[in-house]
Design a protein around this motif. Structure first.
Motif, PDB file in Angstrom:
ATOM      1  N   THR A 134    -131.824  13.378  19.163  1.00 44.02           N
ATOM      2  CA  THR A 134    -132.386  12.862  20.416  1.00 44.02           C
ATOM      3  C   THR A 134    -133.887  12.598  20.313  1.00 44.02           C
ATOM      4  OG1 THR A 134    -132.587  15.138  21.235  1.00 44.02           O
ATOM      5  CG2 THR A 134    -130.620  13.906  21.880  1.00 44.02           C
ATOM      6  N   ASN A 135    -134.590  13.367  19.479  1.00 43.53           N
ATOM      7  CA  ASN A 135    -136.031  13.140  19.349  1.00 43.53           C
ATOM      8  C   ASN A 135    -136.372  11.916  18.500  1.00 43.53           C
ATOM      9  OD1 ASN A 135    -135.296  14.209  16.878  1.00 43.53           O
ATOM     10  ND2 ASN A 135    -137.062  15.571  16.713  1.00 43.53           N
ATOM     11  N   VAL A 194    -134.562   8.963  19.112  1.00 41.25           N
ATOM     12  CA  VAL A 194    -133.946   7.843  19.826  1.00 41.25           C
ATOM     13  C   VAL A 194    -134.944   6.710  20.069  1.00 41.25           C
ATOM     14  CG1 VAL A 194    -133.024   7.145  22.079  1.00 41.25           C
ATOM     15  CG2 VAL A 194    -132.025   9.082  20.866  1.00 41.25           C
ATOM     16  N   LYS A 195    -136.121   7.044  20.543  1.00 40.88           N
ATOM     17  CA  LYS A 195    -137.116   6.007  20.840  1.00 40.88           C
ATOM     18  C   LYS A 195    -137.437   5.194  19.595  1.00 40.88           C
ATOM     19  CE  LYS A 195    -141.686   5.285  22.904  1.00 40.88           C
ATOM     20  NZ  LYS A 195    -142.865   5.963  23.524  1.00 40.88           N
ATOM     21  N   LYS A 219    -125.564  14.460  25.504  1.00 41.74           N
ATOM     22  CA  LYS A 219    -127.017  14.586  25.422  1.00 41.74           C
ATOM     23  C   LYS A 219    -127.635  13.359  24.757  1.00 41.74           C
ATOM     24  CE  LYS A 219    -130.654  17.785  23.913  1.00 41.74           C
ATOM     25  NZ  LYS A 219    -130.931  19.066  23.209  1.00 41.74           N
ATOM     26  N   ASP A 277    -127.561  10.489  27.236  1.00 40.43           N
ATOM     27  CA  ASP A 277    -128.655  10.622  28.202  1.00 40.43           C
ATOM     28  C   ASP A 277    -129.970  10.120  27.612  1.00 40.43           C
ATOM     29  OD1 ASP A 277    -126.928  11.755  30.043  1.00 40.43           O
ATOM     30  OD2 ASP A 277    -127.481  13.822  29.555  1.00 40.43           O
ATOM     31  N   SER A 278    -130.232  10.467  26.369  1.00 40.88           N
ATOM     32  CA  SER A 278    -131.480  10.053  25.727  1.00 40.88           C
ATOM     33  C   SER A 278    -131.514   8.548  25.496  1.00 40.88           C
ATOM     34  CB  SER A 278    -131.658  10.798  24.399  1.00 40.88           C
ATOM     35  OG  SER A 278    -132.924  10.557  23.854  1.00 40.88           O
ATOM     36  N   LYS A 284    -132.134   6.993  28.869  1.00 44.64           N
ATOM     37  CA  LYS A 284    -133.508   7.279  29.284  1.00 44.64           C
ATOM     38  C   LYS A 284    -134.501   6.316  28.640  1.00 44.64           C
ATOM     39  CE  LYS A 284    -137.086  10.861  28.902  1.00 44.64           C
ATOM     40  NZ  LYS A 284    -137.391  12.237  28.398  1.00 44.64           N
ATOM     41  N   HIS A 285    -134.242   5.963  27.380  1.00 44.41           N
ATOM     42  CA  HIS A 285    -135.153   5.078  26.656  1.00 44.41           C
ATOM     43  C   HIS A 285    -134.755   3.603  26.759  1.00 44.41           C
ATOM     44  CE1 HIS A 285    -136.317   8.951  24.782  1.00 44.41           C
ATOM     45  NE2 HIS A 285    -137.500   8.382  24.740  1.00 44.41           N
TER      46      HIS A 285
END
Length: 218
Positions: free
Chosen positions: A85-86, A88-89, A105, A108-109, A112-113
């Motif tokens: 998840t860290n 993803v961006k 999870k 969601d990430s 979110k991005h």
């Protein structure tokens, strides 16, 4: 190692396999897996006209692909390895397709991005504890959740266990895709992509068959 020749050989093998099994429908995408391959080899594939590639690691994508994509804007780059998840961006800044969605999870990430790219859900068909992928029992729940959150789920992906008949896993993925009305199946690698095609793969992921041996892992 003549990469252009390898690409032609694999394309012909795909064509002949489809003919052998009398498979109708669209062409099967060849995802050239460039994991741990030097940029020089990727450039050879690009010069030969190939445009669909796969990478396992976000960091390697960021190191190799920005300049290549600037030179060849029609590249389609797939992330085919596990996604934290860290990361993803960073992944969304370079990848065009995410093939390894496997938990809420991560959904969601991605949402979110602002993920707007096509995604696949990775299914752990062999129920291997050490391998990424959602279990078959949890697939429907994850698919329903991802769709409700607005993620664009276009298909399923799997990596069969090394010590089992891959055809059984490809057939299972085909059944699951049909059950949930998903059109795309990413399955099959250098050693078993013909078996995957026989079971209806819409894309196959071939690395060493295209590029030869990989660079040593640092």
């Amino acid at each position: 190692m003549d990469i252009a020749t390898n690409l032609k050989h694999i394309a012909e093998t795909i064509r002949q396999t489809k003919k052998h099994y009398q498979l109708p429908g669209n062409d099967i995408d060849l995802i050239a897996v460039s994991k741990y391959q030097p940029v020089k080899k990727i450039q050879e594939a690009l010069e030969a006209g190939h445009r669909i590639f796969g990478e396992n690691r976000v960091q390697e994508m960021l190191e190799k692909w920005p300049d290549l994509k600037a030179s060849y804007p029609d590249i389609e780059l797939h992330l085919i390895g596990p996604l934290q998840t860290n990361k993803v961006k960073d992944a969304l800044s370079i990848a065009d397709v995410i093939e390894t969605v496997d938990r809420k999870k991560l959904v969601d990430s991605l949402v979110k991005h602002g993920c707007q790219c096509p995604c696949y859900i990775q299914v752990n068909t062999g129920q291997e504890e050490q391998k990424s992928g959602v279990s078959i029992d949890e697939l429907e729940s994850l698919l329903t959740y991802a769709t409700a959150q607005g993620l664009i789920i276009v298909g399923l992906m799997c990596i069969p266990p090394k010590n089992e008949d891959p055809s059984l896993h490809f057939a299972l993925l085909k059944q699951l895709a049909a059950r949930y009305r998903l059109d795309k199946m990413s399955m099959g690698m250098s050693s078993d992509f013909k078996e995957a095609i026989a079971q209806g793969a819409t894309s196959v992921r071939v690395g060493t068959g295209v590029f030869g041996s990989r660079l040593p892992v640092k």
